[in-house]
Structure formats: C-alpha cells, structure tokens
Design an enzyme around this catalytic site. Sequence first.
Site, PDB file in Angstrom:
ATOM      1  N   ALA A 129       7.113  -1.647  -6.187  1.00 21.79           N
ATOM      2  CA  ALA A 129       7.962  -1.521  -4.995  1.00 21.79           C
ATOM      3  C   ALA A 129       7.141  -1.745  -3.734  1.00 21.79           C
ATOM      4  O   ALA A 129       7.553  -2.489  -2.831  1.00 21.79           O
ATOM      5  CB  ALA A 129       8.638  -0.152  -4.969  1.00 21.79           C
ATOM      6  N   TYR A 130       5.985  -1.119  -3.674  1.00 20.48           N
ATOM      7  CA  TYR A 130       5.111  -1.268  -2.502  1.00 20.48           C
ATOM      8  C   TYR A 130       4.669  -2.719  -2.350  1.00 20.48           C
ATOM      9  O   TYR A 130       4.747  -3.307  -1.268  1.00 20.48           O
ATOM     10  CB  TYR A 130       3.902  -0.347  -2.625  1.00 20.48           C
ATOM     11  CG  TYR A 130       2.951  -0.429  -1.461  1.00 20.48           C
ATOM     12  CD1 TYR A 130       3.263   0.157  -0.240  1.00 20.48           C
ATOM     13  CD2 TYR A 130       1.729  -1.096  -1.579  1.00 20.48           C
ATOM     14  CE1 TYR A 130       2.390   0.080   0.842  1.00 20.48           C
ATOM     15  CE2 TYR A 130       0.855  -1.176  -0.506  1.00 20.48           C
ATOM     16  CZ  TYR A 130       1.187  -0.583   0.694  1.00 20.48           C
ATOM     17  OH  TYR A 130       0.318  -0.661   1.761  1.00 20.48           O
ATOM     18  N   SER A 131       4.199  -3.320  -3.453  1.00 26.54           N
ATOM     19  CA  SER A 131       3.726  -4.700  -3.400  1.00 26.54           C
ATOM     20  C   SER A 131       4.837  -5.648  -2.961  1.00 26.54           C
ATOM     21  O   SER A 131       4.637  -6.532  -2.112  1.00 26.54           O
ATOM     22  CB  SER A 131       3.192  -5.125  -4.773  1.00 26.54           C
ATOM     23  OG  SER A 131       2.095  -4.316  -5.172  1.00 26.54           O
ATOM     24  N   SER A 166       7.531  -4.902  -1.262  1.00 26.29           N
ATOM     25  CA  SER A 166       7.935  -4.632   0.119  1.00 26.29           C
ATOM     26  C   SER A 166       6.972  -5.272   1.111  1.00 26.29           C
ATOM     27  O   SER A 166       7.384  -5.802   2.153  1.00 26.29           O
ATOM     28  CB  SER A 166       8.036  -3.126   0.375  1.00 26.29           C
ATOM     29  OG  SER A 166       6.758  -2.512   0.465  1.00 26.29           O
ATOM     30  N   LYS A 167       5.690  -5.253   0.804  1.00 23.68           N
ATOM     31  CA  LYS A 167       4.721  -5.848   1.718  1.00 23.68           C
ATOM     32  C   LYS A 167       4.767  -7.369   1.672  1.00 23.68           C
ATOM     33  O   LYS A 167       4.493  -8.042   2.671  1.00 23.68           O
ATOM     34  CB  LYS A 167       3.315  -5.322   1.416  1.00 23.68           C
ATOM     35  CG  LYS A 167       3.137  -3.837   1.755  1.00 23.68           C
ATOM     36  CD  LYS A 167       3.441  -3.554   3.224  1.00 23.68           C
ATOM     37  CE  LYS A 167       3.142  -2.119   3.616  1.00 23.68           C
ATOM     38  NZ  LYS A 167       3.370  -1.846   5.056  1.00 23.68           N
TER      39      LYS A 167
END
Length: 224
Positions: free
Chosen positions: A130-132, A134-135
């Site tokens: 999710a973090y990857s 989103s960035k």
Amino acid sequence: MRTALVTGGASGLGSACAERLTDDGLRVVTVDVAAGADHVLDVSDSDAVRDLAARLGPVDVLVNSAGIIGANVPLVDVADEDWQRVFAVNVFGTFALCRAFAPGMVERGWGRIVNVASMAGKDGNPNLSAYSASKAAVIGLTKSLGKELATTGVLVNAVAPAVIDTPMNAATEPEVLEHLRSLIPMRRLGRPEEFAALVSFLASDAVSFSTGAVYDLSGGRATY
C-alpha cells in the site's frame, strides 16, 4: 515575505522542512493531525483543507510531507481499510492540498510545490504494498501537475528519499529497517536536515528549469 505551508509539520521530515524554510526567511505554517502544529487537521478531509485555504490566504510554497506507512504485511493480508487509509493520507491528501492552493499560485504567477514521495514508489518495498503503491501515485501526480502548470511560474517537483532517521521510522520493525538500510550503498540512514536542504532548494528561486521531476535522496540506492 513568502509563505510556506508544510503538512506533517509537527515532527519528522515536515518539522525539519519547517525549520529550514523558516531559516530561509519564509513565514512557515504547519499542518498535522498531531498537537503542536499551527493547524490541526487531517489532510484527507477535503472540507477541512478547503476551509484552511479560505482562512489562510496566499501560500507561495506547499510542501506535502504528511504521510503514513501502513501495515508491514504481505499484500494478501492487507485489510481494505488499511489500504484505503494509506491512500487517503498519502495520495488524496497530496491531491487535496495541491487542488486547494495551486490556483492561487497560478494567479500570482509564482509558486513551488514539493511532494514527498519515496524510493518505495520506484523500487517497491516487500510487505509494504500500500505504501509503495501510494508513493508511486504521488510520483505520477507530480509529473502530471508539473506538466499542467509548466508555463505558469508554478513548479511542481517531488523528493524520493530512502529511509530517513525520523520518528515514523523509529516505529518500524528492526529487521525491516535493517533490510532497508542494507539497500543503501552508504550503509546509513538519511538525516532530516539533508532532506530539508533539498526541499529548501526546490522551494526557492534557484530552481527555475525543473518541474515534474523526482529528486532522489537515497545514499546511492536509486537506480533510475
């Protein structure tokens, strides 16, 4: 005197940026969900962001530093609400602030927007889907908006750091942090003041022929 708005400004990278931009002579306003910011609000709340823009007046520099990492688990174990929350803060929050403050910059013919991406958005970090993702979205947003505003005097760029020694990463599991450190040829974490120095440049008149770009701050980790 120019005004800078820094989200996530109560701690970590945002706080370092706020301090550096203040030293540069800007009037700095901070936004965060945590106490200690000038304005306490959730950047994913579009109504709160619109209200802030109406109350704050002209902003010349926008630093979108608010962000969350989310759960460190395999993709198949990510809950819907966790994925949505990461995207709400990291992507929608960045979008909402840009949408609220870019028009005023365009109207005045000068502005600087600096979005905080991550090396995870380029490389992808395992168990941080999710973090990857989103960035990566923040990088795409930056490139798109940079092109949209390229002739207006408003420059839009992003910084993609590797792991920086901040309170957010202090909560990261030690084995995960060590793995991320091992990917950095310099074999150390970045420092908040190093990040803030790059943001300071991107927020200034010194940058004039760069927009829609992604600046790596990775200790040599970046490969493209």
